[in-house]
Design a protein around this motif. Structure first.
Motif, mmCIF file in Angstrom:
data_model
loop_
_atom_site.group_PDB
_atom_site.id
_atom_site.type_symbol
_atom_site.label_atom_id
_atom_site.label_comp_id
_atom_site.label_asym_id
_atom_site.label_seq_id
_atom_site.Cartn_x
_atom_site.Cartn_y
_atom_site.Cartn_z
ATOM 1 N N LYS A 120 -21.380 -47.648 -12.738
ATOM 2 C CA LYS A 120 -21.727 -47.318 -14.126
ATOM 3 C C LYS A 120 -23.108 -46.693 -14.246
ATOM 4 O O LYS A 120 -23.315 -45.765 -15.046
ATOM 5 N N SER A 129 -20.074 -45.909 -19.173
ATOM 6 C CA SER A 129 -21.187 -46.701 -18.633
ATOM 7 C C SER A 129 -21.470 -47.941 -19.467
ATOM 8 O O SER A 129 -22.202 -48.824 -19.025
ATOM 9 N N SER A 130 -20.920 -47.991 -20.656
ATOM 10 C CA SER A 130 -21.292 -49.034 -21.621
ATOM 11 C C SER A 130 -20.464 -50.305 -21.475
ATOM 12 O O SER A 130 -19.403 -50.316 -20.826
ATOM 13 N N LYS A 131 -20.934 -51.349 -22.119
ATOM 14 C CA LYS A 131 -20.201 -52.605 -22.186
ATOM 15 C C LYS A 131 -18.888 -52.404 -22.940
ATOM 16 O O LYS A 131 -17.848 -52.941 -22.559
ATOM 17 N N SER A 187 -15.869 -50.859 -20.814
ATOM 18 C CA SER A 187 -15.538 -51.488 -19.528
ATOM 19 C C SER A 187 -14.073 -51.301 -19.149
ATOM 20 O O SER A 187 -13.742 -50.999 -17.993
ATOM 21 N N TYR A 205 -13.481 -47.707 -18.258
ATOM 22 C CA TYR A 205 -14.070 -47.424 -16.943
ATOM 23 C C TYR A 205 -13.118 -47.848 -15.826
ATOM 24 O O TYR A 205 -12.861 -47.102 -14.881
ATOM 25 N N THR A 206 -12.552 -49.047 -15.977
ATOM 26 C CA THR A 206 -11.613 -49.534 -14.968
ATOM 27 C C THR A 206 -10.349 -48.685 -14.940
ATOM 28 O O THR A 206 -9.861 -48.303 -13.863
#
Length: 469
Positions: free
Chosen positions: A165, A188-190, A193, A196-197
């Motif tokens: 990230k 990149s953020s919370k 998530s 991103y995965t």
């Protein structure tokens, strides 16, 4: 901006008013100074060690190669390569593995240099330094402090490495298009998530993909060198006995990793052998001698930490489980038994039982001829096959075949047989262990805790694994 359709839906769902929780980003601290010299040299602050090395690196020519699987679009390509190691210090025994030191493809390197507009700097020597005012900043150990960008991008960094990230956030800082920047920040953020995965990790998106999708992203080369992981050697099981010590054979399947890319090492090796083959496709299935090929492959012997080798007592029964290319170390085992048999015909061997699996015997039953020869001369006592794409077979996978032979297997194991498993760590190896545990639970009357029994076998090196991800 034209957003890739892979990310179009994600972009449309993003609410621009949402404040993203972003990780703290450190400023890029690697400084690259180009000397103007074209005199090539590579200098490390401290040259990185080779993982599990048990020998020096030897640049081995490819002596021969052959395709092991059929030429069919539904069949994954698998090859056997024979390395000429005469004059080397590569001492090995069946069950050992070699490390092959790979390189990134020239096209990948060229595309990256072109995207960053640094083609003219690719072959100029540089020196690397870090910002003296920042504490704890170090040049990654796999990055030479003096070299050329082309050398680093070809041999030192993994262009297909996982994008963390922080790396994506750093890339967003050098992305001009606001929409592209927003998506990279979201990954990149919370809050991003799951995305991103789903979109990065599961799809194996690498730096090359990001730069082709987010075309306005043009980071400095120093940032890329700071974040890209090391291009590590890849391990391959040795598929022959050491009785001559002049050749090392390995076999491999060419990995399709998605995004129109092959595995770094397997794709590289396939390109080498096909590049120097002027025969038609049918001829490629035959043995090809390419000892005149100038390309040499850097290899070394890896430490056999797990003790994956034949039992010291030749009369110990052995159970070999290796679907697909997982059969390769067992070819070395059986060659070794055959060589001992030739020297000492009176030698008594323990019972040898091999479980092999593939999709279809017409297409990918690799080493079929060799295995049948081992059966005919008594080196191999029993061969049990499983074919997952043939509906008329008793078992589709090796774990099913193990369960179908539970009683006989349990008796062999309780008599002291060593079990060897080679192949995929995610699905095959756990399924095989579960099947063997079930065998012991059903037919091992004197065993109270089958799982503990298998765990003890592993501790005593009677249940041995050669597995990969």
């Amino acid at each position: 901006m034209v957003i890739s359709r892979n990310f179009q839906g994600l972009f449309e769902s993003l609410n621009e008013t949402v404040v993203l929780s972003l990780p703290k980003l450190k400023e890029n601290a690697i400084k690259i100074n180009f000397t103007g010299s074209h005199e090539y040299k590579t200098v490390y602050k401290q040259e990185p060690l080779l993982p599990f090395a048990a020998s020096e690196v030897f640049n081995a020519p490819i002596h021969r190669w052959r395709r092991l699987t059929a030429l069919d679009e539904n069949c994954k390509a698998a090859y056997e390569i024979t390395f000429d190691v005469k004059g080397s210090n590569l001492d090995f025994r069946p069950g050992d593995t070699i490390g092959i030191i790979p390189q990134n493809s020239q096209s990948d390197v060229d595309n990256l240099l072109e995207h960053l507009n640094i083609n003219d700097l690719a072959d100029i020597n540089y020196t690397i330094s870090t910002d003296a005012g920042k504490k704890g900043v170090k040049v990654p150990p796999h990055i030479p402090v003096e070299s050329t960008l082309r050398h680093i991008l070809t041999y030192c960094v993994d262009l297909r490495g996982v994008l963390k990230k922080l790396f994506l956030l750093s890339l967003s800082m050098h992305t001009k298009d606001a929409s592209e920047k927003r998506i990279l920040e979201y990954f990149s953020s919370k809050e991003g998530s799951i995305a991103y995965t789903t979109h990065i990790l599961n799809e194996r998106i690498c730096l090359l993909d990001i730069l082709s999708i987010f075309t306005s992203c043009k980071p400095p080369i120093g940032l890329i060198l700071e974040y890209l992981p090391r291009l590590l050697p890849r391990p391959y099981s040795i598929a022959n006995s050491d009785h001559e010590n002049s050749f090392i054979k390995v076999c491999f399947s060419v990995m399709d990793i998605g995004n129109n890319r092959k595995g770094v090492t397997t794709g590289w090796l396939e390109d080498i052998i096909i590049k120097h083959d002027n025969c038609d496709l049918e001829e490629r299935m035959k043995n090809m001698n390419i000892s005149n090929v100038e390309t040499k492959i850097p290899i070394y012997i890896r430490k056999n930490i797990n003790g994956f080798c034949l039992p010291e007592s030749l009369d110990t029964p052995i159970i070999l489980i290796g679907p697909g290319t997982g059969v390769s170390p067992f070819i070395g085992f059986l060659e070794e038994r055959r060589n001992i048999q030739k020297k000492n015909p009176e030698t008594k061997f323990g019972y040898a039982w091999l479980f092999f699996g593939c999709r279809n015997p017409k297409y990918d039953f690799i080493y079929e001829e060799e295995l049948n020869n081992f059966l005919s001369n008594g080196v191999l006592n029993e061969l049990t096959t499983s074919f997952s794409r043939c509906g008329n077979t008793e078992s589709g996978y090796v774990q099913e075949a193990i369960k179908q032979n539970s009683e006989k297997l349990a008796k062999l194991i309780l008599k002291g047989a060593h079990v060897y498993v080679c192949g995929d760590i995610k699905k095959m190896a756990p399924s095989v262990r579960e099947a063997i545990t079930e065998c012991i639970a059903t037919y091992g009357d004197e065993v109270n805790e089958p799982e503990e029994f298998i765990a003890n076998m592993i501790k005593e090196k009677k249940y041995l694994l050669d597995i990969w991800n």
